[in-house]
Design a protein around this motif. Sequence first.
Motif, PDB file in Angstrom:
ATOM      1  N   PHE A   3     -24.403  -0.102 -34.900  1.00  0.00           N
ATOM      2  CA  PHE A   3     -24.162  -0.843 -33.686  1.00  0.00           C
ATOM      3  C   PHE A   3     -22.053  -0.356 -34.502  1.00  0.00           C
ATOM      4  O   PHE A   3     -21.675  -0.786 -32.880  1.00  0.00           O
ATOM      5  N   GLU A   4     -22.025  -0.390 -35.281  1.00  0.00           N
ATOM      6  CA  GLU A   4     -20.503  -0.574 -35.890  1.00  0.00           C
ATOM      7  C   GLU A   4     -20.657   1.003 -35.833  1.00  0.00           C
ATOM      8  O   GLU A   4     -19.149   1.782 -34.951  1.00  0.00           O
ATOM      9  N   THR A   5     -21.508   2.646 -35.604  1.00  0.00           N
ATOM     10  CA  THR A   5     -21.311   3.605 -34.893  1.00  0.00           C
ATOM     11  C   THR A   5     -20.251   3.391 -33.321  1.00  0.00           C
ATOM     12  O   THR A   5     -20.012   3.717 -32.400  1.00  0.00           O
ATOM     13  N   THR A   6     -21.072   2.536 -32.821  1.00  0.00           N
ATOM     14  CA  THR A   6     -21.307   3.212 -31.486  1.00  0.00           C
ATOM     15  C   THR A   6     -20.014   1.987 -31.372  1.00  0.00           C
ATOM     16  O   THR A   6     -19.256   2.126 -29.964  1.00  0.00           O
ATOM     17  N   MET A   7     -19.472   0.795 -31.595  1.00  0.00           N
ATOM     18  CA  MET A   7     -18.318  -0.030 -31.714  1.00  0.00           C
ATOM     19  C   MET A   7     -17.616   1.081 -32.363  1.00  0.00           C
ATOM     20  O   MET A   7     -16.028   1.209 -31.207  1.00  0.00           O
ATOM     21  N   CYS A   8     -16.685   1.698 -32.762  1.00  0.00           N
ATOM     22  CA  CYS A   8     -16.029   3.255 -33.326  1.00  0.00           C
ATOM     23  C   CYS A   8     -15.373   3.988 -32.252  1.00  0.00           C
ATOM     24  O   CYS A   8     -14.963   4.436 -31.098  1.00  0.00           O
ATOM     25  N   GLU A   9     -16.953   4.190 -31.563  1.00  0.00           N
ATOM     26  CA  GLU A   9     -17.132   5.179 -30.153  1.00  0.00           C
ATOM     27  C   GLU A   9     -16.813   4.193 -28.969  1.00  0.00           C
ATOM     28  O   GLU A   9     -15.198   4.870 -28.194  1.00  0.00           O
ATOM     29  N   ALA A  10     -16.784   3.221 -29.195  1.00  0.00           N
ATOM     30  CA  ALA A  10     -16.027   2.766 -27.893  1.00  0.00           C
ATOM     31  C   ALA A  10     -14.561   2.246 -28.457  1.00  0.00           C
ATOM     32  O   ALA A  10     -13.799   2.459 -26.704  1.00  0.00           O
ATOM     33  N   TYR A  11     -14.519   1.641 -29.152  1.00  0.00           N
ATOM     34  CA  TYR A  11     -12.959   1.603 -29.930  1.00  0.00           C
ATOM     35  C   TYR A  11     -11.530   2.795 -28.623  1.00  0.00           C
ATOM     36  O   TYR A  11     -10.865   2.538 -28.001  1.00  0.00           O
ATOM     37  N   GLY A  12     -12.601   3.676 -29.376  1.00  0.00           N
ATOM     38  CA  GLY A  12     -11.703   5.004 -28.907  1.00  0.00           C
ATOM     39  C   GLY A  12     -11.563   5.637 -27.090  1.00  0.00           C
ATOM     40  O   GLY A  12     -10.990   5.600 -26.772  1.00  0.00           O
ATOM     41  N   VAL A  13     -12.470   4.896 -26.980  1.00  0.00           N
ATOM     42  CA  VAL A  13     -12.640   5.577 -25.467  1.00  0.00           C
ATOM     43  C   VAL A  13     -11.623   4.458 -24.765  1.00  0.00           C
ATOM     44  O   VAL A  13     -10.463   4.698 -24.072  1.00  0.00           O
ATOM     45  N   ILE A  14     -11.424   2.914 -25.439  1.00  0.00           N
ATOM     46  CA  ILE A  14     -10.809   2.028 -24.762  1.00  0.00           C
ATOM     47  C   ILE A  14      -9.318   2.032 -25.209  1.00  0.00           C
ATOM     48  O   ILE A  14      -9.027   2.063 -24.130  1.00  0.00           O
ATOM     49  N   ALA A  15      -9.783   2.866 -26.094  1.00  0.00           N
ATOM     50  CA  ALA A  15      -7.925   3.002 -26.848  1.00  0.00           C
ATOM     51  C   ALA A  15      -6.980   4.276 -25.432  1.00  0.00           C
ATOM     52  O   ALA A  15      -6.192   4.323 -25.523  1.00  0.00           O
TER      53      ALA A  15
END
Length: 164
Positions: free
Chosen positions: A94-106
């Motif tokens: 989950f944390e890995t997925t969220m880190c990737e999502a934060y990068g896309v969103i940013a």
Amino acid sequence: MDDAIAAEFLDVSRRKLEMMTDSLRICMGKLSDAQVWQRHAPHENTVGNLMLHLCGNIRQWVMHGVGGSGDVRVREREFGTEGGLSGVELMGSFETTMCEAYGVIAAVPAGRLTEVVHPQGRTVTVLEAIYQVVAHVHQHVGQIILLTKQMTRADLDLTIPRPR
């Protein structure tokens, strides 16, 4: 769209997702691996299934829908899995997925927020795709919080601690 409003939307979205990640981390730290996969009735999801489901949904809506990467989601596997992963492994995923999502969103510029994308075969704007993910994560983390409270028979004090 105004750049300041877009920046605020993206920042609030990230902060809300971070807050839910913190709550999940607390829950997962209180549950045994057996509890993570405990199903109280056939129609209910386990915490583990909900964690897999959130990762699949985030990947499909953010990484695929917003970020343009391939759609690798296998939704049936999210709900069909009956164990095999520890709570630590699920939280790491989950944390890995969220880190990737934060990068896309940013990386989303203001002008893209009104761009139309098609995650899950739906027609939505980038803004709506991000908003859907934030709402979806909140929904299922709320379920995980409730399940954790029920299984541990304890308050998690996720908000301001209060006397009882």
